[in-house]
Design a protein around this motif. Structure first.
Motif, mmCIF file in Angstrom:
data_model
loop_
_atom_site.group_PDB
_atom_site.id
_atom_site.type_symbol
_atom_site.label_atom_id
_atom_site.label_comp_id
_atom_site.label_asym_id
_atom_site.label_seq_id
_atom_site.Cartn_x
_atom_site.Cartn_y
_atom_site.Cartn_z
ATOM 1 N N GLN A 26 0.794 -1.239 0.000
ATOM 2 C CA GLN A 26 0.000 0.000 0.000
ATOM 3 C C GLN A 26 0.825 1.287 0.000
ATOM 4 O OE1 GLN A 26 -3.414 -0.502 -0.365
ATOM 5 N NE2 GLN A 26 -2.919 -2.673 -0.304
ATOM 6 N N ASN A 27 2.077 1.232 -0.396
ATOM 7 C CA ASN A 27 2.896 2.434 -0.502
ATOM 8 C C ASN A 27 2.768 3.025 -1.901
ATOM 9 O OD1 ASN A 27 4.570 3.150 1.902
ATOM 10 N ND2 ASN A 27 4.985 0.953 1.797
ATOM 11 N N THR A 28 2.893 4.357 -1.965
ATOM 12 C CA THR A 28 2.811 5.039 -3.254
ATOM 13 C C THR A 28 4.209 5.433 -3.707
ATOM 14 O OG1 THR A 28 0.779 5.963 -2.360
ATOM 15 C CG2 THR A 28 1.483 6.824 -4.472
ATOM 16 N N ASP A 29 4.411 5.508 -5.025
ATOM 17 C CA ASP A 29 5.688 5.911 -5.638
ATOM 18 C C ASP A 29 6.859 4.987 -5.295
ATOM 19 O OD1 ASP A 29 4.388 8.034 -6.789
ATOM 20 O OD2 ASP A 29 4.990 9.477 -5.261
ATOM 21 N N THR A 30 6.591 3.738 -4.993
ATOM 22 C CA THR A 30 7.673 2.789 -4.717
ATOM 23 C C THR A 30 7.844 1.806 -5.873
ATOM 24 O OG1 THR A 30 6.136 1.360 -3.540
ATOM 25 C CG2 THR A 30 7.454 2.863 -2.192
ATOM 26 N N LEU A 31 6.979 1.902 -6.861
ATOM 27 C CA LEU A 31 7.007 0.937 -7.962
ATOM 28 C C LEU A 31 7.830 1.429 -9.137
ATOM 29 C CD1 LEU A 31 3.208 0.047 -7.976
ATOM 30 C CD2 LEU A 31 5.019 -1.402 -7.115
ATOM 31 N N SER A 32 8.601 0.524 -9.712
ATOM 32 C CA SER A 32 9.291 0.839 -10.957
ATOM 33 C C SER A 32 9.121 -0.329 -11.922
ATOM 34 C CB SER A 32 10.755 1.162 -10.721
ATOM 35 O OG SER A 32 11.335 0.196 -9.914
ATOM 36 N N ALA A 33 9.087 0.001 -13.205
ATOM 37 C CA ALA A 33 8.850 -1.011 -14.226
ATOM 38 C C ALA A 33 10.102 -1.235 -15.052
ATOM 39 C CB ALA A 33 7.713 -0.569 -15.131
ATOM 40 N N ALA A 34 10.344 -2.490 -15.401
ATOM 41 C CA ALA A 34 11.437 -2.842 -16.308
ATOM 42 C C ALA A 34 10.798 -3.308 -17.604
ATOM 43 C CB ALA A 34 12.284 -3.945 -15.702
ATOM 44 N N ILE A 35 11.123 -2.615 -18.675
ATOM 45 C CA ILE A 35 10.520 -2.929 -19.970
ATOM 46 C C ILE A 35 11.598 -3.439 -20.919
ATOM 47 C CG2 ILE A 35 9.140 -2.049 -21.895
ATOM 48 C CD1 ILE A 35 8.300 0.258 -19.841
ATOM 49 N N THR A 36 11.432 -4.663 -21.401
ATOM 50 C CA THR A 36 12.379 -5.258 -22.345
ATOM 51 C C THR A 36 11.652 -5.576 -23.643
ATOM 52 O OG1 THR A 36 13.432 -6.298 -20.447
ATOM 53 C CG2 THR A 36 14.161 -7.035 -22.601
ATOM 54 N N SER A 37 12.240 -5.142 -24.746
ATOM 55 C CA SER A 37 11.655 -5.440 -26.052
ATOM 56 C C SER A 37 12.446 -6.573 -26.698
ATOM 57 C CB SER A 37 11.725 -4.222 -26.970
ATOM 58 O OG SER A 37 11.146 -3.121 -26.344
ATOM 59 N N ASN A 38 11.755 -7.455 -27.373
ATOM 60 C CA ASN A 38 12.422 -8.528 -28.104
ATOM 61 C C ASN A 38 12.374 -8.240 -29.597
ATOM 62 O OD1 ASN A 38 13.285 -10.372 -26.055
ATOM 63 N ND2 ASN A 38 11.143 -10.855 -25.717
ATOM 64 N N TYR A 39 13.489 -8.513 -30.261
ATOM 65 C CA TYR A 39 13.584 -8.265 -31.699
ATOM 66 C C TYR A 39 13.921 -9.538 -32.442
ATOM 67 C CZ TYR A 39 13.581 -3.250 -31.044
ATOM 68 O OH TYR A 39 13.225 -1.984 -30.733
ATOM 69 N N GLY A 51 7.824 -8.191 -29.465
ATOM 70 C CA GLY A 51 6.933 -7.872 -28.358
ATOM 71 C C GLY A 51 7.722 -7.305 -27.201
ATOM 72 N N THR A 52 7.031 -6.820 -26.225
ATOM 73 C CA THR A 52 7.705 -6.278 -25.062
ATOM 74 C C THR A 52 7.332 -7.086 -23.830
ATOM 75 O OG1 THR A 52 5.937 -4.660 -24.883
ATOM 76 C CG2 THR A 52 7.997 -3.899 -25.845
ATOM 77 N N TYR A 53 8.268 -7.182 -22.941
ATOM 78 C CA TYR A 53 8.040 -7.896 -21.708
ATOM 79 C C TYR A 53 8.197 -6.922 -20.554
ATOM 80 C CZ TYR A 53 8.251 -11.423 -18.121
ATOM 81 O OH TYR A 53 8.000 -12.164 -17.014
ATOM 82 N N LYS A 54 7.185 -6.821 -19.731
ATOM 83 C CA LYS A 54 7.213 -5.850 -18.648
ATOM 84 C C LYS A 54 7.088 -6.532 -17.289
ATOM 85 C CE LYS A 54 4.742 -2.433 -21.418
ATOM 86 N NZ LYS A 54 3.556 -2.928 -22.089
ATOM 87 N N ILE A 76 -2.473 1.582 -16.418
ATOM 88 C CA ILE A 76 -2.733 2.954 -16.863
ATOM 89 C C ILE A 76 -1.423 3.748 -16.867
ATOM 90 C CG2 ILE A 76 -3.927 5.123 -16.285
ATOM 91 C CD1 ILE A 76 -6.241 3.178 -15.159
ATOM 92 N N ALA A 77 -0.641 3.625 -15.796
ATOM 93 C CA ALA A 77 0.628 4.351 -15.684
ATOM 94 C C ALA A 77 1.607 3.921 -16.779
ATOM 95 C CB ALA A 77 1.238 4.121 -14.307
ATOM 96 N N LEU A 78 1.651 2.629 -17.062
ATOM 97 C CA LEU A 78 2.545 2.125 -18.112
ATOM 98 C C LEU A 78 2.117 2.596 -19.491
ATOM 99 C CD1 LEU A 78 3.165 -1.490 -16.840
ATOM 100 C CD2 LEU A 78 4.950 0.157 -17.322
ATOM 101 N N GLU A 79 0.807 2.621 -19.698
ATOM 102 C CA GLU A 79 0.266 3.088 -20.972
ATOM 103 C C GLU A 79 0.613 4.559 -21.195
ATOM 104 O OE1 GLU A 79 -4.110 2.282 -22.226
ATOM 105 O OE2 GLU A 79 -2.949 0.441 -22.007
ATOM 106 N N ARG A 80 0.499 5.330 -20.114
ATOM 107 C CA ARG A 80 0.802 6.757 -20.155
ATOM 108 C C ARG A 80 2.278 6.960 -20.515
ATOM 109 N NH1 ARG A 80 -1.044 8.719 -14.768
ATOM 110 N NH2 ARG A 80 1.082 8.227 -14.194
ATOM 111 N N LEU A 81 3.161 6.140 -19.941
ATOM 112 C CA LEU A 81 4.601 6.239 -20.201
ATOM 113 C C LEU A 81 4.954 5.909 -21.647
ATOM 114 C CD1 LEU A 81 5.956 4.608 -16.960
ATOM 115 C CD2 LEU A 81 6.498 6.908 -17.707
ATOM 116 N N THR A 82 4.324 4.869 -22.178
ATOM 117 C CA THR A 82 4.622 4.497 -23.559
ATOM 118 C C THR A 82 4.042 5.518 -24.540
ATOM 119 O OG1 THR A 82 2.826 2.879 -23.359
ATOM 120 C CG2 THR A 82 5.045 2.020 -23.330
ATOM 121 N N MET A 83 2.976 6.184 -24.153
ATOM 122 C CA MET A 83 2.377 7.231 -24.986
ATOM 123 C C MET A 83 3.320 8.435 -25.054
ATOM 124 S SD MET A 83 -0.705 6.357 -26.103
ATOM 125 C CE MET A 83 -2.101 7.463 -26.057
#
Ligand SMILES: [Zn+2]
Length: 86
Positions: A26-39, A51-54, A76-83
């Protein structure tokens, strides 16, 4: 002639998810995402993106979330970042 082809992961990007609550601790601003794309590569040259793996990790409780465990606010947050990147 020998052809070298296959799938290669691209660089992993790390992004912080702001204003997202960790469903576990239940903490806010503690999350980070790792996004890896495969080619798909041919002679190690990127041909197209497969595709991408998150994954999302919480820096507070160290919980790792796979794509199927993402909460709605994470998506939603991830979508916003990729936008923003485009
Ligand atoms: Zn947490």
């Amino acid at each position: 002639m020998i052809l070298f082809f296959g799938i290669r992961p691209d660089k992993t990007h790390c992004v912080e998810l702001t204003d997202v609550i960790c469903p576990y601790c239940q903490n806010t601003d503690t999350l980070s995402a790792a996004i890896t794309s495969n080619y798909f590569h041919l002679f190690w040259i990127k041909i197209f993106k497969i595709g991408t793996y998150k994954t999302v990790i919480c820096s507070h409780c160290k919980k790792l979330y796979d794509q199927e465990d993402f909460s709605e606010s994470m998506k939603i947050a991830l979508e916003r970042l990729t936008m923003e990147k485009r």
